[in-house]
Scaffold this active site. Structure first.
Site, PDB file in Angstrom:
ATOM      1  N   GLU A 293       3.830   3.814   0.057  1.00  0.00           N
ATOM      2  CA  GLU A 293       4.938   3.508   0.972  1.00  0.00           C
ATOM      3  C   GLU A 293       4.429   3.848   2.361  1.00  0.00           C
ATOM      4  O   GLU A 293       4.009   4.979   2.615  1.00  0.00           O
ATOM      5  CB  GLU A 293       6.166   4.338   0.608  1.00  0.00           C
ATOM      6  N   CYS A 327      10.311   6.962   8.616  1.00  0.00           N
ATOM      7  CA  CYS A 327       9.719   5.630   8.466  1.00  0.00           C
ATOM      8  C   CYS A 327      10.798   4.572   8.649  1.00  0.00           C
ATOM      9  O   CYS A 327      10.511   3.446   9.011  1.00  0.00           O
ATOM     10  CB  CYS A 327       9.072   5.505   7.102  1.00  0.00           C
TER      11      CYS A 327
HETATM   12  P1  NAD Z   1      -0.664   9.878   8.116  1.00  0.00           P
HETATM   13  O1  NAD Z   1      -1.127   8.528   7.689  1.00  0.00           O
HETATM   14  O2  NAD Z   1      -1.260  10.484   9.324  1.00  0.00           O
HETATM   15  O3  NAD Z   1      -0.939  10.923   6.928  1.00  0.00           O
HETATM   16  C1  NAD Z   1      -0.408  10.713   5.645  1.00  0.00           C
HETATM   17  C2  NAD Z   1      -1.289  11.428   4.636  1.00  0.00           C
HETATM   18  O4  NAD Z   1      -2.545  10.758   4.578  1.00  0.00           O
HETATM   19  C3  NAD Z   1      -1.586  12.882   5.019  1.00  0.00           C
HETATM   20  O5  NAD Z   1      -1.607  13.689   3.869  1.00  0.00           O
HETATM   21  C4  NAD Z   1      -2.973  12.768   5.615  1.00  0.00           C
HETATM   22  O6  NAD Z   1      -3.716  13.954   5.545  1.00  0.00           O
HETATM   23  C5  NAD Z   1      -3.586  11.691   4.749  1.00  0.00           C
HETATM   24  N1  NAD Z   1      -4.741  11.030   5.349  1.00  0.00           N
HETATM   25  C6  NAD Z   1      -4.995  10.818   6.660  1.00  0.00           C
HETATM   26  N2  NAD Z   1      -6.177  10.178   6.797  1.00  0.00           N
HETATM   27  C7  NAD Z   1      -6.653   9.978   5.552  1.00  0.00           C
HETATM   28  C8  NAD Z   1      -7.833   9.375   5.029  1.00  0.00           C
HETATM   29  N3  NAD Z   1      -8.742   8.824   5.832  1.00  0.00           N
HETATM   30  N4  NAD Z   1      -7.984   9.351   3.699  1.00  0.00           N
HETATM   31  C9  NAD Z   1      -7.057   9.878   2.882  1.00  0.00           C
HETATM   32  N5  NAD Z   1      -5.935  10.482   3.310  1.00  0.00           N
HETATM   33  C10 NAD Z   1      -5.730  10.519   4.631  1.00  0.00           C
HETATM   34  O7  NAD Z   1       0.922   9.808   8.211  1.00  0.00           O
HETATM   35  P2  NAD Z   1       1.941  10.920   8.709  1.00  0.00           P
HETATM   36  O8  NAD Z   1       1.833  11.057  10.196  1.00  0.00           O
HETATM   37  O9  NAD Z   1       1.840  12.139   7.876  1.00  0.00           O
HETATM   38  O10 NAD Z   1       3.316  10.212   8.329  1.00  0.00           O
HETATM   39  C11 NAD Z   1       3.862   9.200   9.110  1.00  0.00           C
HETATM   40  C12 NAD Z   1       3.614   7.827   8.520  1.00  0.00           C
HETATM   41  O11 NAD Z   1       4.117   7.762   7.196  1.00  0.00           O
HETATM   42  C13 NAD Z   1       4.340   6.732   9.290  1.00  0.00           C
HETATM   43  O12 NAD Z   1       3.522   5.602   9.387  1.00  0.00           O
HETATM   44  C14 NAD Z   1       5.570   6.463   8.429  1.00  0.00           C
HETATM   45  O13 NAD Z   1       6.128   5.182   8.610  1.00  0.00           O
HETATM   46  C15 NAD Z   1       4.989   6.651   7.058  1.00  0.00           C
HETATM   47  N6  NAD Z   1       6.037   6.961   6.086  1.00  0.00           N
HETATM   48  C16 NAD Z   1       6.465   5.962   5.271  1.00  0.00           C
HETATM   49  C17 NAD Z   1       7.472   6.187   4.352  1.00  0.00           C
HETATM   50  C18 NAD Z   1       7.962   5.088   3.444  1.00  0.00           C
HETATM   51  O14 NAD Z   1       8.708   5.384   2.509  1.00  0.00           O
HETATM   52  N7  NAD Z   1       7.601   3.843   3.686  1.00  0.00           N
HETATM   53  C19 NAD Z   1       8.055   7.457   4.270  1.00  0.00           C
HETATM   54  C20 NAD Z   1       7.588   8.461   5.115  1.00  0.00           C
HETATM   55  C21 NAD Z   1       6.560   8.198   6.015  1.00  0.00           C
END
Ligand code: NAD
Length: 542
Positions: A293, A327
């Site tokens: 998501e 999100c």
């Molecule tokens: P982010 O992408 O920065 O991080 C999310 C997770 O991914 C973290 O645990 C992070 O450490 C990990 N991550 C980062 N780089 C990575 C890599 N190269 N390889 C593997 N893992 C990696 O996101 P965030 O700032 O924590 O959250 C915000 C984002 O999440 C927004 O884009 C938001 O829209 C989305 N979000 C979506 C939903 C949904 O249900 N669609 C819900 C909540 C948040």
């Protein structure tokens, strides 16, 4: 072995407490906030029954008071990730065999622990570590995670109950096996409930999990691990590892036993994960499930028949609660010219009335954004809007990072419907408005559909049923959660299953049966009671 067809308690949504002045819960949460705020945490990784600390630590940063010393969490190396995988696979031998009602009992207990004795620990950790006001914390780190746990148990039994038809001579059964291997859960900073749900939904279905939380959510991740332990999740079933995200991921995705990923976070990271999984596909024993998501660019569109006060309220709440870091947060609005003067006046008055500051001052509606990178990014877009001829900031536009990452709720009005902040996910308290000519209603629907890569949430406000129906039809693929006369945030588990398609994810709907189906692999068993003893069919007769 199970000796009964058991019923689980009927899932009910956890009631949201009010925290109004004078209530006991307000006093309790403020006391817990103080206790946690004056504690220096030392958060380990949890692998099997071990708490693992290393020489490599990182500060826990409080977004609204970034110099405060809240302690550290420990980072692992490749060997820790490998150990988490090996430990999970060892735990699988017993966990995958355990009867479902035993697993149900553990997660129902976790729900009651969070609803009761852990409620204010969960809330206080979320208020401090993710800068949520008490209401935002309560609906997330208390109610939503409790709902996920209760409803998922109920959905699990519904799935197990779905069985094929049989004949008197042959009995057909479907078994819902856990995936063969382990599941990798990667969680975002913005919802404690998602951090809780991603590992537990897979574990509930009999899987073992390696969980990598966000480094910006460590306090509430720690409390969640405490809850899991007390609820009786056996050692090794959910292993929490921290470390460089790419390093952790590379070790996990290199394992032949990797059988699924349960991810929530930004779109680009997810696309990178998918590509890596694709590249490694020949390594795996089974085709991995990929559930993600991701981002959103969520809209509100008002029809000329809409009530301006309802539209402005949806904008104030939908765009700015939790600093726009949902999100589902509204970040682009389409308002007809005939309503704009009213909507503008009311939304400006609302935004000017917001108080911004620390989370233990309960009069603050707005708190800090999560980290400096987000602060700087938002400041960049706000500064650009100040310079651009086709954009005007009508309220907000200031920011200050001296004590916390504070960005004023900001509304930009643009004359260009493809202005960058109409298309790009900013993930902060910035809302962009495009005012359309009333007669351009149908073109505006087309514009909404075509403006961003995402398809997560969207809302239409309309007093006209024909217009509402038309928008529902034309925007069919623009949002996985579509709202009529309501703001596009605040989905409730068991009521509005949540998720989007297009660039917003695989739309497996967290908190639904569809999501749980991803964590099982069906096996069909046919048993014939009196097997044939002659190969000849009647048509072969003389
Ligand atoms: P982010 O992408 O920065 O991080 C999310 C997770 O991914 C973290 O645990 C992070 O450490 C990990 N991550 C980062 N780089 C990575 C890599 N190269 N390889 C593997 N893992 C990696 O996101 P965030 O700032 O924590 O959250 C915000 C984002 O999440 C927004 O884009 C938001 O829209 C989305 N979000 C979506 C939903 C949904 O249900 N669609 C819900 C909540 C948040």
């Amino acid at each position: 072995m199970a000796k009964g067809f058991f019923h689980v308690p009927k899932a009910v949504n956890e009631p949201v407490k009010s925290y109004a002045p004078g209530t006991p819960e307000r006093e309790e949460v403020l006391k817990q906030y103080e206790t946690y705020y004056t504690t220096k945490f030392d958060i380990p990784m949890y692998i099997g029954g071990e708490e693992i600390r290393t020489d490599n630590t990182q500060r826990i940063v409080v977004p609204h008071d970034h110099q405060h010393d809240q302690g550290v969490f420990h980072l692992g190396e490749e060997s820790h990730v490998q150990k988490a995988i090996d430990t999970a696979l060892e735990a699988r031998k017993e966990w995958a065999k355990l009867e479902w009602e035993q697993r149900a009992a553990i997660f129902l207990k976790a729900a009651e622990l969070i609803a009761g004795p852990y409620r204010q620990k969960m809330n206080a950790a979320t208020m401090i570590g993710q800068s949520k006001n008490i209401f935002q914390a309560e609906i997330d780190s208390a109610c939503e995670i409790v709902d996920f746990l209760r409803f998922n148990v109920e959905f699990m039994t519904e799935i197990y109950n779905e069985q094929p038809e049989s004949d008197s001579f042959a009995w057909n059964r479907t078994e819902y096996r856990p995936l063969e291997g382990f599941v990798y859960a990667i969680t975002p900073f913005n919802f404690t409930a998602i951090a809780g749900n991603l590992p537990t939904s897979a574990a509930l279905m009999g899987n073992v999990v390696v969980w990598k939380p966000s480094k910006h959510q460590m306090l509430s991740a720690y409390v969640l691990m405490e809850v899991f332990k007390e609820a009786g999740v056996p050692d090794g079933v959910i292993n929490m590892v921290m470390g460089d995200a790419e390093m952790v991921t590379n070790v996990v995705l290199d394992s032949p036993d990797f059988s699924g990923i349960h991810y929530t976070g930004s779109t680009t990271v997810f696309q990178g994960l998918w590509a890596k999984i694709g590249k490694n596909i020949q390594k795996y024993k089974t085709y991995p499930r990929i559930v993600g998501e991701t981002g959103g660019k969520d809209f509100i569109v008002a029809h000329p028949s809409a009530n301006p006060k309802q539209v402005s309220t949806a904008m104030s709440r939908g765009a700015f609660e939790f600093q726009g870091q949902k999100c589902s947060a509204a970040s682009r609005c389409y308002i007809p010219k005939s309503l704009w003067a009213d909507v503008k006046e009311q939304v400006i008055a609302d935004v000017k009335s917001f108080k911004m500051g620390v989370t233990n001052d309960m009069s603050n509606f707005i708190n800090a954004v999560i980290h400096e990178r987000s602060f700087d990014n938002l400041a960049k877009y706000i500064d650009q809007a100040k310079k651009d001829d086709n954009a005007e900031i009508i309220v907000g536009g200031n920011y200050d990072k001296s004590k916390g990452w504070f960005v004023e709720p900001t509304i930009i009005v643009t004359t260009d419907p493809k202005y960058p902040t109409m298309e790009t996910e900013l993930f902060g308290p910035v809302l962009t408005v495009f005012v359309y000519e009333d007669e351009a209603w149908e073109e505006t629907l087309k514009l909404i559909d075509e403006t961003s890569i995402y398809g997560l949430t969207g809302a239409i406000f309309s007093g006209c049923r024909y217009a509402a129906a038309q928008a529902t039809d034309r925007l069919e693929n623009a949002a996985g959660n579509f709202y009529i006369n309501d703001k596009p945030t605040g989905a409730v588990v068991g009521k509005q299953p949540f998720g989007g398609a297009r660039g917003s994810g695989t739309n497996d709907k967290a908190g639904s049966k569809a999501n749980l189906m991803q964590w099982i692999s069906m096996r069909t068993i046919k048993e014939t009671f009196v097997p044939a003893e002659d190969y000849r069919y009647p048509f072969l007769g003389e």
